[in-house]
Design an enzyme around this catalytic site. Sequence first.
Site, PDB file in Angstrom:
ATOM      1  N   SER A 167       0.654  -1.105  -0.199  1.00  0.00           N
ATOM      2  CA  SER A 167      -0.187  -0.023   0.188  1.00  0.00           C
ATOM      3  C   SER A 167       0.648   1.331   0.448  1.00  0.00           C
ATOM      4  CB  SER A 167      -1.218  -0.414   0.864  1.00  0.00           C
ATOM      5  OG  SER A 167      -0.034  -0.139   2.546  1.00  0.00           O
ATOM      6  N   LYS A 174      -6.065   3.190   8.972  1.00  0.00           N
ATOM      7  CA  LYS A 174      -5.161   4.391   8.150  1.00  0.00           C
ATOM      8  C   LYS A 174      -5.882   5.432   7.941  1.00  0.00           C
ATOM      9  CE  LYS A 174      -3.195   0.916   4.895  1.00  0.00           C
ATOM     10  NZ  LYS A 174      -3.645   0.373   3.801  1.00  0.00           N
TER      11      LYS A 174
END
Length: 840
Positions: A731, A774
């Site tokens: 990511s 996140k």
Amino acid sequence: MASGDGIQMPSRLPLLLSHEAVLLPGSSARFTVDSPRNMQLVSQRLLRGTSLKSTIIGVLPNTRDPQHDTDGLPTLHKIGTAGIAVQVVGSNWPKPHYTLLITGLCRFSVTSLLKDRPFVLAEVEQLDKLEHYTTPITEGASSSEGELGELSLKFYQAAVQLLGMLDMSVPAVAKFRRLLDSLPREALPDVVASMIRTSNKEKLQVLDALTLEERFKRALPMLTRQIDGLKLLQKTRKTGPENEKRVRPVRKGGVVSGRQFNLDEEPEDEDGDDIAALEKKVHGAKMPDAALRVCIKELKRLKKMPQSMPEFSLTRNYLDLMVELPWSKSTKDCLDIQAARTLLDNDHYAMDKLKRRVLEYLAVRQLKTSLKGPIICFVGPPGVGKTSVGRSIARTLGREFHRIALGGVCDQSDIRGHRRTYVGSMPGRIINGLKTVAVNNPVFLLDEVDKLGKSLQGDPAAALLEVLDPEQNHSFTDHYLNVAFDLSQVLFIATANTTATIPPALLDRMEVLQVPGYTREEKVEIAHRHLIPNQLEQHGLTPQQLHIPQDTTQDIISSYTREAGVRSLERKFGAICRAVAVKVAEGHRVATTDVSTAECPSQQGDKAAPPEMPIVIDHVALRDILGPPVFEMEVSERLTLPGVAVGLAWTPLGGEILFVEASRMEGEGQLTLTGQLGDVMKESAHLAISWLRANAKTYQLTNMVGGPDPLEGTDIHLHFPAGAVTKDGPSAGVTIVTCLASLFSGRLVRSDVAMTGEITLRGLVLPVGGIKDKVLAAHRAGVKRVILPKRNSKDLEELPANIRADLDFVTAANLDEVLNAAFDGGFPGAGHTHTLSSKL
Ligand code: ADP
């Protein structure tokens, strides 16, 4: 050389010093040995020797072996018994020691001491003739010796009389009878004195009696005392069994009691009572037939075992556990969904989705009690309340709660127990837990199933499978118990930080419920509704004494903690409570709004005024107690040079912000990566560079001297700070691209933006996981704009409204959109790659 006419005894003997037991010739006794010289004797002489002679040692009674081998020897008792060590058992628990079984041969006297280290060795003189103990008597031989003959006959008759009063079915009595007939009369005082109930002092008297006559004289009263005692007992038995108990304590005063026949191999009186009590418990424990059969068998063995045998206590412990286990004890479920909802709400703030699912689960259980559904597994960062929800579930059901920590367990016997053949074997944690809660339907919280290890001792996950599988767990067999225990009534709940490391077979049996981290606002609420009141109570304070305003809580959350859960927040409140408790106890003032913290305590101490209530913790007091802030809002400070970008990463501990730094220097086009990167991360870096090189023209990216290929004559170094954390996962792709684009173009990335997304070689942005964690991390770090893959848009719906309002989300389908959003005023070259991606 001592002279036995037949068997010879060595003239030098290593001596075992004993102050507890007395060994008489012709009998056997166990000695526990743990003092230095005695231990040396066993390890250097008995265990090393190979001949029969080396197993012969002298046992010296009434002499204590000093605790340190540097200490000098005490005076040695003059007379001892030479014996053969027939068994040596070693153990390390509770401390290193040996148990020796020694059979006495004959008396000796010490003539001179040869050495006292590492063990005692002495020159000895044999006093008894060994063949006395091996040749049976001939009737005439002993009777012809006048007074001695008379004495020995009397003794023999008394022994026969005693035998007549005893129960022949007891093995020790049968043995006594055999001995009585086969031994020469000279041997009888020694053998009988060691078999009947005599004190060590009395045995010592018999040992010290060197002439046969004296030996008979000393042993005879002991024998007649035993007979009298038995007669007395038989009389009281006739008057009624209830009197029996009353007679027993008399023994302490020297009179023998009911089962006074203290043959060497028989458990003591109290143990007799004990075992009877145990037997009663075994029958009262309502265990299934199979278990009962095993217990009865073990009880039988226990009765025959001498108490000093190591196995005695093993069997005893086993039976104690068996009777303690809740075979058929359970609590009654009291499930009221309405009440459960209130209770869950009262105990926990937020976590609505989780609470809803838990209620569903409970409701189904209410409708169908024998639910064989999947095991619930709460997955989320530490400190988000997984354990605490488990505890609430137990409370709503009115069940006992027990937590089993599985972190680091790598041996299957931790779950399933050790077989009883091992020294120090124990049952596993499941059985132990059941023993602790004492009911068979508790809630077991299997904490941290993702941290199960694996080792040579077998896979604990496999053992856990058997525990959790509803098809198997009704007959869970712990190795220690060795009989099946029904676990089907136990409600198992598991917790984990991540599903990635849960063994797949285990995961398959669980229903995973994600518990994400909290937003700052949620934390403030949790703090004021739960954490602060709890901490106040734990520290004996009241809200009238301590007040923590919401502002302060916000400050603690952002400057002193950086976590997804609330555990370290709770600890900070603990620290504040302690500091305040001291002040309250001392009657001093804590630094409040109106009192500057610069005042040192000694100045205040003079006043010794009672603190002003409530003590309010403001920012100044906070710094006073917790020290300077631990975390700074560092994002904007670090984005002051080209070649830095902020990414968002997911870890089992929650979301994290992740810096990516790049620099370039003259070289040959090499790429260096540092900062503990996994393979996937390295691949992402190569992908990013390839894409930028391929699109250098579009974006007018150049190398250091302005050439069209950014890598030509240039080395690039990419670094991911916080090197102690291993970083993997794709990511960070978009972040690396942004960081390099900034480096090659010399432009700064916006200081308030963070991003996440996987990239492809053609410049597409693919979705990634852990969006909620996140985004929460970005919010914690003070980021304003978050760039996400377009296909993750749906995940935004799960975010709390206030977070959505605070942050500006940009969803990107390709890298062009990412770059445009990451730089102030966009990035030149927009539109070109767009066409490319739409073709795909
Ligand atoms: P975990 O098991 O997830 O690591 P714990 O259950 O031990 O976390 O929670 C840590 C502390 O935080 C506990 O004191 C718990 O009561 C508290 N806590 C966590 N979440 C909440 C919440 N939503 N409401 C109230 N208290 C909470």
